[in-house]
Design an enzyme around this catalytic site. Sequence first.
Site, mmCIF file in Angstrom:
data_model
loop_
_atom_site.group_PDB
_atom_site.id
_atom_site.type_symbol
_atom_site.label_atom_id
_atom_site.label_comp_id
_atom_site.label_asym_id
_atom_site.label_seq_id
_atom_site.Cartn_x
_atom_site.Cartn_y
_atom_site.Cartn_z
ATOM 1 N N GLY A 30 -39.078 12.419 27.539
ATOM 2 C CA GLY A 30 -39.546 10.846 27.418
ATOM 3 C C GLY A 30 -39.795 10.418 28.890
ATOM 4 N N VAL A 64 -42.337 14.932 46.081
ATOM 5 C CA VAL A 64 -42.237 16.588 45.907
ATOM 6 C C VAL A 64 -43.639 16.902 46.776
ATOM 7 C CG1 VAL A 64 -43.034 18.233 44.385
ATOM 8 C CG2 VAL A 64 -41.089 16.799 43.868
ATOM 9 N N ARG A 113 -45.603 16.234 24.590
ATOM 10 C CA ARG A 113 -44.571 17.075 23.676
ATOM 11 C C ARG A 113 -45.262 18.557 23.676
ATOM 12 N NH1 ARG A 113 -42.571 16.287 18.301
ATOM 13 N NH2 ARG A 113 -40.709 17.583 18.866
ATOM 14 N N ASP A 157 -32.910 17.205 29.294
ATOM 15 C CA ASP A 157 -32.375 18.251 28.850
ATOM 16 C C ASP A 157 -33.455 19.546 28.236
ATOM 17 O OD1 ASP A 157 -32.369 16.931 26.640
ATOM 18 O OD2 ASP A 157 -30.303 17.279 26.073
ATOM 19 N N THR A 193 -34.935 10.726 33.178
ATOM 20 C CA THR A 193 -34.611 10.097 31.785
ATOM 21 C C THR A 193 -34.128 8.743 31.842
ATOM 22 O OG1 THR A 193 -33.397 10.292 29.689
ATOM 23 C CG2 THR A 193 -32.903 11.640 31.804
ATOM 24 N N ASP A 210 -32.036 7.419 29.744
ATOM 25 C CA ASP A 210 -30.694 7.595 28.825
ATOM 26 C C ASP A 210 -29.646 7.865 29.743
ATOM 27 O OD1 ASP A 210 -32.802 7.260 26.905
ATOM 28 O OD2 ASP A 210 -32.656 9.274 26.498
ATOM 29 N N ASP A 246 -28.348 10.474 30.395
ATOM 30 C CA ASP A 246 -27.364 11.553 29.595
ATOM 31 C C ASP A 246 -27.261 12.927 30.073
ATOM 32 O OD1 ASP A 246 -30.180 12.140 29.055
ATOM 33 O OD2 ASP A 246 -30.076 12.150 26.621
ATOM 34 N N ARG A 274 -30.701 6.946 23.359
ATOM 35 C CA ARG A 274 -30.494 7.997 22.401
ATOM 36 C C ARG A 274 -28.790 8.206 22.095
ATOM 37 N NH1 ARG A 274 -33.919 13.297 23.256
ATOM 38 N NH2 ARG A 274 -33.074 13.124 25.335
HETATM 39 P P1 ADP Z 1 -36.470 15.968 27.398
HETATM 40 O O1 ADP Z 1 -36.670 16.751 28.423
HETATM 41 O O2 ADP Z 1 -36.602 14.453 27.835
HETATM 42 O O3 ADP Z 1 -35.111 16.457 26.878
HETATM 43 P P2 ADP Z 1 -37.687 17.263 24.995
HETATM 44 O O4 ADP Z 1 -36.583 17.593 24.662
HETATM 45 O O5 ADP Z 1 -38.919 16.346 24.212
HETATM 46 O O6 ADP Z 1 -37.495 16.020 26.185
HETATM 47 O O7 ADP Z 1 -38.347 18.199 25.883
HETATM 48 C C1 ADP Z 1 -39.516 18.409 26.754
HETATM 49 C C2 ADP Z 1 -40.069 19.382 26.738
HETATM 50 O O8 ADP Z 1 -39.330 20.657 27.070
HETATM 51 C C3 ADP Z 1 -40.594 19.899 25.208
HETATM 52 O O9 ADP Z 1 -41.866 19.235 24.716
HETATM 53 C C4 ADP Z 1 -40.763 21.499 25.276
HETATM 54 O O10 ADP Z 1 -42.185 21.701 25.980
HETATM 55 C C5 ADP Z 1 -39.719 21.809 26.471
HETATM 56 N N1 ADP Z 1 -38.707 22.516 25.723
HETATM 57 C C6 ADP Z 1 -37.570 21.751 24.991
HETATM 58 N N2 ADP Z 1 -36.692 22.341 24.565
HETATM 59 C C7 ADP Z 1 -37.014 23.775 24.953
HETATM 60 C C8 ADP Z 1 -36.292 25.049 24.920
HETATM 61 N N3 ADP Z 1 -35.219 24.996 24.222
HETATM 62 N N4 ADP Z 1 -37.013 26.094 25.617
HETATM 63 C C9 ADP Z 1 -38.077 25.885 26.247
HETATM 64 N N5 ADP Z 1 -38.771 24.926 26.381
HETATM 65 C C10 ADP Z 1 -38.213 23.788 25.863
#
Ligand code: ADP
Length: 366
Positions: A15, A27, A76, A107, A129, A131, A133, A175
């Site tokens: 997000g 960076v 995504r 996460d 993020t 959130d 979180d 969330r």
């Molecule tokens: P956030 O980072 O905000 O939690 P997401 O859960 O959508 O958002 O994760 C962002 C991106 O990180 C995903 O689109 C995917 O490419 C990668 N990702 C998420 N979960 C995993 C995982 N278990 N292993 C590898 N890459 C992941």
Amino acid sequence: MAQKFRKIGVLTSGGDAPGMSAAVRAVTRAANARGVQVMGIIGGYRGMIHDEMIELTNREVSNKIMLSGTFLYSDRCLEFKEEEGMQKAIATLKKHDIDGVIAIGGDGTFRGATDLSVRGIPTIGVPGTIDNDITASDNTIGFNTAMTTVIENVDRLRDTCESHARLNVVEVMGRGAGDITLNTAIASGAVAAVIPEAPFDEEACINKVIRLRREGKRGFLIIVSEAFPTLGEELAKKITAITKDLAEKEGNDRLWVESKFCRLAHTVRGGSPTLADRLLATKMGVRAVDELLAGNSDLIIVERAGEITTCGIRWSQVLDRMYKGTLKPGMTDAYTAEQLAEMEAFIAAKKAEFEKNYAMLNELAD
Ligand code: ADP
């Protein structure tokens, strides 16, 4: 001896959050200042798989510190969760001689960072993020801006609530975390907050609104977390109906608390980052470069009591699960009793702070 880095990659994923662009700028400038070239990976892990990247020179990141969203974009990418996708991503990094990555996100992004780290690509995570979180960090990039946007909007609703003696239930993002909800409820002078971290006594809340209206209070605000997707609208309808009946029964139309519902939704994600988020993004971005170039990997940058520091990604994930009560058997096996006690104390302190603030909101909401 620590590896000599020549070129690193930076991406934003998950997000979007105001301040992500400021983190990319930090960076870039920090790495370039240390003689390390920076590639901006477009659209998160998707750009890594599909070889979409641009070189980030110091001029390329000019005029980006105040941008909302992320100028590197954030798509995504489910393909990255599969071994095949990950191997494609690693091949792209090798093709460009990228020997380390900084991943800015939440996460899910950090799980991807660990996957790269264990496959030999040193990777550092930066929490971006709205959130808030990521339990291990007191603040995440974007959280302050999102809260500021919420109170700006809620203040506008307050103006009209007061004029018309109405109530407004406002649903905000976050969330599964109630941080935005609770803080903005306190800062906007709301009468109640509905958060996942505490049980909500609807009847007591409605009775309080009625009591306060009898005492002459005109406008009311209730802030609800998006974790309860139907609650806000239903609560507004219920308060309207209950107080309308009461007003008719008592023949006193002042007792009618007409209640409106407003979902701020994605408006909360936009806007130029606040000073606090620009500072946090800059400090975390620079620290991420320091950590990577010092030979560290599989870490995230966190803020604790105003200090920028680090923790292991696995550690941060266990802490998140401990906080939410979603630990599974075996997840803590790698930690000593002393480390677990430290984690539990950390969680207890965070929960106590939350409870204290929730109690404070309810005491002042009168
Ligand atoms: P956030 O980072 O905000 O939690 P997401 O859960 O959508 O958002 O994760 C962002 C991106 O990180 C995903 O689109 C995917 O490419 C990668 N990702 C998420 N979960 C995993 C995982 N278990 N292993 C590898 N890459 C992941």
